[in-house]
Design an enzyme around this catalytic site. Sequence first.
Site, short mmCIF file in Angstrom:
data_model
loop_
_atom_site.label_atom_id
_atom_site.label_comp_id
_atom_site.label_asym_id
_atom_site.label_seq_id
_atom_site.Cartn_x
_atom_site.Cartn_y
_atom_site.Cartn_z
N GLU A 104 0.83 -1.21 0.00
CA GLU A 104 0.00 0.00 0.00
C GLU A 104 0.86 1.25 0.00
OE1 GLU A 104 -3.35 -0.03 -0.37
OE2 GLU A 104 -2.97 -2.17 -0.66
N TRP B 211 1.92 1.66 -3.57
CA TRP B 211 0.87 2.27 -4.39
C TRP B 211 0.86 3.78 -4.21
CZ3 TRP B 211 -2.02 0.84 -8.34
CH2 TRP B 211 -2.26 -0.53 -8.56
N TRP C 136 -20.87 10.09 -20.26
CA TRP C 136 -21.31 9.95 -18.88
C TRP C 136 -22.72 10.52 -18.71
CZ3 TRP C 136 -18.13 6.91 -16.34
CH2 TRP C 136 -16.76 6.92 -16.61
N ASN D 181 -11.04 1.50 2.92
CA ASN D 181 -10.55 1.45 1.55
C ASN D 181 -11.35 0.50 0.65
OD1 ASN D 181 -8.44 2.30 -0.40
ND2 ASN D 181 -7.96 0.11 -0.43
N TRP E 103 -16.52 10.02 -13.22
CA TRP E 103 -15.66 9.80 -12.06
C TRP E 103 -15.20 11.10 -11.41
CZ3 TRP E 103 -10.72 11.84 -12.49
CH2 TRP E 103 -10.27 12.13 -13.78
N TRP F 201 -9.91 6.67 -8.02
CA TRP F 201 -11.11 6.90 -8.82
C TRP F 201 -10.91 6.45 -10.27
CZ3 TRP F 201 -16.07 7.67 -8.13
CH2 TRP F 201 -16.52 7.98 -6.85
#
Length: 471
Positions: free
Chosen positions: A277, A280, A309, A344, A362, A385
Amino acid sequence: MRAMVWFRRDLRIADNAALFHACQSADDGVVGVFAICPEQWSQHDDAPAKVQFWIQNVACLSQSLGKINIPLLIVPTPRFDELPSEITSLAAKHECDALYFNREYEVNESERDDAVAKAADKLGITTHRFHDRVIVPPDSIETQEGKFYTVFTPYRRVWDERVAGETELLASPKKQSKTDIPSDSVPTQIDGFDFSDCDSDLWPPGEDEAKRRLKAFEDHMGQYDEQRDIPSVAGTSRLSPYLAAGVISPRQCLATALNVCGGNLEKNDGAKTWVSELTWRDFYTAVLVGFPRVSKHRPFKLKTDAIRWRDDESDFNAWCAGQTGYPIVDAGMRQLNQTGWMHNRLRMVVAMFLTKHLLIDWRWGERHFMNLLIDGDLAANNGGWQWSASTGTDSVPYFRIFNPFSQSKRFDPDGDYIKEFCPELKDVPASALHDQKKLRKALKDIDIDYPDFVVDYSKGRQRALDEFKRI
């Protein structure tokens, strides 16, 4: 030599590169400065809870600095535009020969720092910048072609090699030479930000609290790989607000993980997963640097700009309020609304629900998160996202769409998390919480006032598949 340290999102004494090197070099005292820029923060969608947390930690930092004879000055200015003159004139006023600060990587922040450095140079003030918000600097990991990585797994392999040289923690500075400069008072209120709904009791400020949480997490880090996806248990570190504000450093987190596993992550799946993590976090920061467009409301995958969208404000508002009719989605959104934080696993579930089942942009969700999250961070929030929306680097394939009922059955089998944040469902059997037909029947039988599905799962899923296939 007198040094000035410009604090931003590095609100701590320990393992702070800029502060450490300033104290090492100075022989005539060190001066700290923090800028309050409410208009800029508002433009960047920073949440009231986040700004309050920053200010509380600035107050803690000021106390800690005072103990080592470093005054903290407060510069109130609406926007970044005024900072080059404000910071450098303050440095000149207090006869500072050098300015030290840790790098920030977003487009606006990077341009601001360049402008401050340029202004400092004109006044003969030397600027020193350091990589501190990441474990491995973004520009130190490149492909064989000299480009930034766009896929996490190969990035992680190189990161693992580079990290060996980034594990040494910097010592906390000792007392500095006294100056006759008094610290400024830290405000408790900021124009444009309403703190009345912020539950600060959930997130006590200060380095001591961050270290306490890290120590507590150390005791069960070995179970992190098994517990991190279960929102009803305290299986995560709850350190993200402290990392985002720099109250604790990512290197301190890495050092703790290595201590847990005796220096070999392969021997401890929990520690290895947690370090992933942290990786990331570095990866998304590198993406921010390598592809600045993601800081400018653009998708990483440019072809996804063609997605049509649905600008449906009614559906979006239902999602924001936790009134979609899907229990796990509603629980996640209500946790965010009530606490300024979300587990998360739930961040992925609710993000994919908005972008796939509702086919809503998004960017609407990204901004809504930033407006509420106490740990809001552009790189991580944008990366998450765009991963969920299948528009980003290393993103989930567009045809992989989370089923909210499967997610809740797998990660909240007894419905404990759902019932904590959706108390009206407390009498609904757990099995019904994870099944569309059973849920409708249970709600009717028990006569519970709970919203109908904002979209039929199968129809919403197919709509997303058709649109993504089209491009």
